[in-house]
Design a protein around this motif. Structure first.
Motif, PDB file in Angstrom:
ATOM      1  N   GLU A 256       0.781  -1.286   0.082  1.00 61.59           N
ATOM      2  CA  GLU A 256       0.023   0.191  -0.196  1.00 61.59           C
ATOM      3  C   GLU A 256       0.835   1.109  -0.061  1.00 61.59           C
ATOM      4  O   GLU A 256       1.750   1.322   0.967  1.00 61.59           O
ATOM      5  CB  GLU A 256      -1.029   0.076   1.335  1.00 61.59           C
ATOM      6  CG  GLU A 256      -1.733   1.149   1.433  1.00 61.59           C
ATOM      7  CD  GLU A 256      -2.880   0.700   2.566  1.00 61.59           C
ATOM      8  OE1 GLU A 256      -3.374  -0.409   2.669  1.00 61.59           O
ATOM      9  OE2 GLU A 256      -3.025   1.379   3.228  1.00 61.59           O
ATOM     10  N   GLU A 264       3.486   0.533   2.954  1.00 60.07           N
ATOM     11  CA  GLU A 264       3.150  -0.537   3.853  1.00 60.07           C
ATOM     12  C   GLU A 264       3.246  -1.775   3.159  1.00 60.07           C
ATOM     13  O   GLU A 264       2.698  -1.976   2.076  1.00 60.07           O
ATOM     14  CB  GLU A 264       1.941  -0.475   4.695  1.00 60.07           C
ATOM     15  CG  GLU A 264       1.694   0.862   5.383  1.00 60.07           C
ATOM     16  CD  GLU A 264       0.371   0.978   6.252  1.00 60.07           C
ATOM     17  OE1 GLU A 264      -0.480   0.418   5.831  1.00 60.07           O
ATOM     18  OE2 GLU A 264       0.286   1.974   7.076  1.00 60.07           O
ATOM     19  N   TYR A 274      -7.383  -1.117   8.837  1.00 62.83           N
ATOM     20  CA  TYR A 274      -5.872  -0.973   8.581  1.00 62.83           C
ATOM     21  C   TYR A 274      -5.368   0.652   8.856  1.00 62.83           C
ATOM     22  O   TYR A 274      -4.298   0.937   8.601  1.00 62.83           O
ATOM     23  CB  TYR A 274      -5.438  -1.551   7.178  1.00 62.83           C
ATOM     24  CG  TYR A 274      -5.390  -3.229   7.204  1.00 62.83           C
ATOM     25  CD1 TYR A 274      -6.558  -3.874   7.223  1.00 62.83           C
ATOM     26  CD2 TYR A 274      -4.234  -3.889   7.516  1.00 62.83           C
ATOM     27  CE1 TYR A 274      -6.703  -5.228   7.280  1.00 62.83           C
ATOM     28  CE2 TYR A 274      -4.460  -5.026   7.808  1.00 62.83           C
ATOM     29  CZ  TYR A 274      -5.431  -5.760   7.567  1.00 62.83           C
ATOM     30  OH  TYR A 274      -5.657  -7.173   7.849  1.00 62.83           O
ATOM     31  N   GLU A 300      -4.879  -2.137  12.609  1.00 62.46           N
ATOM     32  CA  GLU A 300      -3.679  -3.265  12.432  1.00 62.46           C
ATOM     33  C   GLU A 300      -2.546  -2.466  12.091  1.00 62.46           C
ATOM     34  O   GLU A 300      -2.415  -1.260  11.358  1.00 62.46           O
ATOM     35  CB  GLU A 300      -4.199  -4.210  11.144  1.00 62.46           C
ATOM     36  CG  GLU A 300      -5.311  -4.783  11.342  1.00 62.46           C
ATOM     37  CD  GLU A 300      -5.238  -5.555  12.600  1.00 62.46           C
ATOM     38  OE1 GLU A 300      -4.360  -6.360  12.836  1.00 62.46           O
ATOM     39  OE2 GLU A 300      -6.056  -5.378  13.537  1.00 62.46           O
TER      40      GLU A 300
HETATM   41 CA   LIG Z   1      -2.030   0.897   7.367  1.00 62.10          CA
END
Ligand SMILES: [Ca+2]
Length: 387
Positions: A256, A264, A274, A300
């Motif tokens: 990401e 990430e 997330y 997370e």
């Molecule tokens: Ca994240």
């Protein structure tokens, strides 16, 4: 000590509380990942060949067979390419080629040899408001004749409500991945409106899960929640451009794009948040603070993150005989860093990584080829990496 008497707390209790808190902070600190830095460069001899030149912003790559690949060009072309030929598929959906939008990923059904389904993701224009677009997923089949290759039998698998189409040109997602249970995963980025990633009423800033025929899996986390997209699998995702289900562990790995810093590598699990934009290891592009939190309850942590950002694009798992030491390792491509990285993982844990190639151009997609070589898309060509 009046207050302690009222609370029935003795100094002994307070000391115990203090030690417990200290211990929990320590455990917390240990759980947070540290940024990736000082990555060794692969020093063995590699052969890097131009496999196909003359491509225009290629975005997605998937091999049909050894030596034959499907490649998308962002402007709207689906090509069947070999080492020295390119054929354009006629009749693919029209796309909004604006900003980061266009014809994006291409993927083959896990049972492609039996059913012939090819999946595409792209930015779809709202016909009533042509300045607005949203990520859409379709599948179709390639029909070959002596003169041409055409796109046929198209089925729409995911299309957002017209009210959720947006006029920004940012963050469309949108790699496609499959597991062994007939599920298709894809991401949609936050479209540049970051707070929307936290709302399950809108499709952007999410990982979605559908069946390969477009129906909604019964086990999806929000199927019984009113007024949401039932395809939503996770939320709080900024701009996921890599997703792959690991063939050995079935763990879903995702990459990401972060803002400035904080790209990430995540492990994706049903129904979880997330964190974007509530928590991040990055800052705003202008250098100002985006959020003061890297960690909050109910959100997370990535398994690892890259600061400064490498502009992490795509993700695959290496499977092949040419580099046996990398079987089951992740292949990660990066735009700004102009690299392909080989990332060692174990089950759900990040272990280490090496830089395989560097500074040949922005790398949009990377894949493990049928011949065991590694293939990557640069801005105007596809390259083959072998030893
Ligand atoms: Ca994240």
């Amino acid at each position: 000590m009046q207050i302690f008497d009222n609370l029935r707390l003795t100094p002994y209790h307070l000391f115990f509380l203090f030690v417990s808190l200290l211990y929990s902070f320590n455990v917390k600190a240990k759980d947070l990942p540290s940024p990736v830095n000082k990555v060794p460069i692969y020093s063995q001899q590699l052969v890097i060949e131009e496999w196909t030149a003359g491509l225009d912003e290629p975005w997605g790559l998937s091999f049909i067979s050894d030596g034959v690949a499907l490649v998308t060009e962002k402007k709207g072309n689906l090509l069947v390419i070999t080492r020295d030929s390119k054929k354009k598929v006629i009749g693919v959906p029209s796309v909004t080629n604006k900003g980061q939008g266009g014809l994006l990923d291409v993927a083959l059904d896990p049972n492609y040899s039996l059913n012939g389904w090819v999946y595409l993701s792209f930015s779809d224009m709202d016909k009533n408001n042509p300045e607005k677009s949203m990520t859409k997923i379709v599948r179709g089949k390639l029909s070959y004749s002596s003169k041409s290759i055409t796109w046929e039998n198209e089925e729409v698998l995911f299309q957002a409500n017209p009210k959720d189409y947006m006029n920004t040109g940012f963050h469309f997602g949108s790699r496609i991945a499959f597991d062994n249970n007939d599920h298709l995963y894809f991401g949609i980025g936050d479209r540049g409106v970051m707070d929307m990633a936290q709302s399950i009423n809108v499709p952007n800033g999410k990982i979605h899960r559908i069946k390969t025929d477009g129906s909604i899996p019964e086990g999806n986390p929000f199927v019984n929640t009113f007024n949401v997209y039932p395809s939503i699998f996770t939320y709080g995702n900024r701009n996921p451009q890599g997703i792959i289900v690991h063939p050995d562990s079935n763990v879903i790995w995702q990459t990401e794009h972060g803002p400035k810093g904080g790209d990430e590598l995540n492990v994706i699990k049903s129904g979880l948040n997330y964190g974007w934009p509530k928590i991040s290891y990055g800052i705003n592009y202008n250098g100002s603070v985006l959020t003061e939190f890297v960690d909050l309850p109910g959100m997370e942590q990535p398994e690892s993150y890259w600061t400064p950002s490498i502009a992490v694009s795509s993700l695959d798992v290496y499977v092949g005989k040419m580099f046996p030491e990398w079987n089951g390792h992740l292949l990660v491509s990066a735009l700004a860093d102009q690299s392909v990285r080989v990332v060692s993982v174990s089950d759900e844990n990040y272990l280490s990584e090496i830089v395989l190639i560097k500074d040949l151009g922005r790398v949009r997609d990377v894949t493990s080829g049928p011949d065991g070589a590694i293939y990557a898309l640069l801005p105007t060509k596809m390259i083959r990496i072998s030893r």
